[in-house]
Enzyme design. Sequence first.
Site, short mmCIF file in Angstrom:
data_model
loop_
_atom_site.label_atom_id
_atom_site.label_comp_id
_atom_site.label_asym_id
_atom_site.label_seq_id
_atom_site.Cartn_x
_atom_site.Cartn_y
_atom_site.Cartn_z
N GLY A 84 0.82 -1.20 0.00
CA GLY A 84 0.00 0.00 0.00
C GLY A 84 0.86 1.25 0.00
CE1 TYR A 147 -3.34 3.93 2.77
CE2 TYR A 147 -4.78 4.56 4.59
CZ TYR A 147 -3.75 3.78 4.09
OH TYR A 147 -3.14 2.85 4.90
P1 NDP Z 1 5.61 0.50 4.07
O1 NDP Z 1 5.58 1.81 3.35
O2 NDP Z 1 6.50 0.36 5.25
O3 NDP Z 1 5.98 -0.68 3.02
C1 NDP Z 1 5.29 -0.74 1.83
C2 NDP Z 1 5.63 -2.03 1.12
O4 NDP Z 1 4.76 -2.14 -0.03
C3 NDP Z 1 7.05 -2.07 0.56
O5 NDP Z 1 7.53 -3.41 0.58
C4 NDP Z 1 6.85 -1.60 -0.87
O6 NDP Z 1 7.89 -2.01 -1.77
C5 NDP Z 1 5.54 -2.30 -1.20
N1 NDP Z 1 4.85 -1.68 -2.34
C6 NDP Z 1 4.40 -0.41 -2.45
N2 NDP Z 1 3.84 -0.22 -3.67
C7 NDP Z 1 3.94 -1.41 -4.33
C8 NDP Z 1 3.59 -1.84 -5.64
N3 NDP Z 1 3.00 -1.03 -6.51
N4 NDP Z 1 3.89 -3.11 -5.99
C9 NDP Z 1 4.49 -3.96 -5.13
N5 NDP Z 1 4.84 -3.61 -3.87
C10 NDP Z 1 4.57 -2.35 -3.48
O7 NDP Z 1 4.09 0.19 4.43
P2 NDP Z 1 3.45 -0.29 5.82
O8 NDP Z 1 4.13 -1.51 6.30
O9 NDP Z 1 3.31 0.88 6.73
O10 NDP Z 1 1.95 -0.64 5.34
C11 NDP Z 1 1.59 -1.94 4.92
C12 NDP Z 1 0.09 -1.93 4.65
O11 NDP Z 1 -0.62 -1.59 5.84
C13 NDP Z 1 -0.35 -0.90 3.61
O12 NDP Z 1 -1.40 -1.45 2.83
C14 NDP Z 1 -0.86 0.25 4.43
O13 NDP Z 1 -1.80 1.03 3.74
C15 NDP Z 1 -1.49 -0.52 5.59
N6 NDP Z 1 -1.63 0.28 6.79
C16 NDP Z 1 -0.53 0.80 7.40
C17 NDP Z 1 -0.68 1.54 8.55
C18 NDP Z 1 0.48 2.12 9.26
O14 NDP Z 1 0.24 2.86 10.23
N7 NDP Z 1 1.73 1.84 8.88
C19 NDP Z 1 -2.00 1.80 9.12
C20 NDP Z 1 -3.08 1.18 8.42
C21 NDP Z 1 -2.89 0.45 7.29
P3 NDP Z 1 9.24 -1.09 -1.97
O15 NDP Z 1 10.04 -1.30 -0.73
O16 NDP Z 1 9.86 -1.62 -3.20
O17 NDP Z 1 8.74 0.32 -2.10
#
Ligand code: NDP
Length: 240
Positions: A84, A147
């Site tokens: 995400g 979002y």
């Molecule tokens: P991070 O930003 O820490 O990590 C994102 C990960 O997603 C990375 O591995 C990134 O790859 C990968 N990614 C992003 N875009 C793509 C794409 N187009 N194709 C393949 N991989 C992709 O995110 P979080 O761990 O914080 O969040 C994880 C999930 O949890 C998300 O869906 C987020 O919306 C949700 N969430 C998070 C919250 C938070 O407080 N952190 C709260 C609520 C929901 P790369 O490293 O190559 O960029």
Amino acid sequence: MSRVAVVTGGTRGIGEEICVELKEAGYKPAAVYAGNDSAARDFTARTGVPAFKFDVSDFDACQKGVAEIQKELGPVEVLVNNAGITRDGTMHKMTFEQWDAVIQTNLASCFNMCKAVIEGMREREFGRIVNIGSVNGRAGQYGQVNYAAAKSGIHGFTKALALEGAGKGITVNAIAPGYVLTDMVRAVPERVLEKIVATIPVGRLGDPKDIARAVTFLVADDAGFVTGSTLDINGGQHMY
Ligand code: NDP
């Protein structure tokens, strides 16, 4: 038997912890990432979990990427749609590109990835799908129409697919995390973050482990009666 578990966005943040916990629980995880090669290399070195680079917002790339994972590791029996991004801005300033990037990466990706695994799950009459939503998809959030729409869409997607999978041994659930300390949240200005923590009854941000533990529960073989649910893990910040 080790079930293959694909975790999108598995190389960083919440996804990394999901991979680690699933590996500890005896699964064979595979992490998908977008483009941060050095983070992915470090992740694999740390965890021993293989990382596969493709864009989950690209339908064809997902079909190809999942085929490659299946060739290397075996049939995918667990899918965690976790990748995400955020591209925040209030409606009057948000560009179409910001809207579209978030809808494609956070929501269309669930369709793209599920399409790549659903036939196999139906044939084998077993599957576990967990979609990562957000408290902001449940409650809405200022500056996040893109979002909140994508994450709210995930919750509807989850229920509809759960109905379709129920007779075939496939469960589909969602988790709606609150604020969890990852790069995504580290990007929020300190003063805003302080205000957010003040609204969380348990008085802290979430840890990726708080989410990973729930994923491990939902994907277990003996969790077959849990489907179509959304588990809110947000420290009491928003209750229904
Ligand atoms: P991070 O930003 O820490 O990590 C994102 C990960 O997603 C990375 O591995 C990134 O790859 C990968 N990614 C992003 N875009 C793509 C794409 N187009 N194709 C393949 N991989 C992709 O995110 P979080 O761990 O914080 O969040 C994880 C999930 O949890 C998300 O869906 C987020 O919306 C949700 N969430 C998070 C919250 C938070 O407080 N952190 C709260 C609520 C929901 P790369 O490293 O190559 O960029």
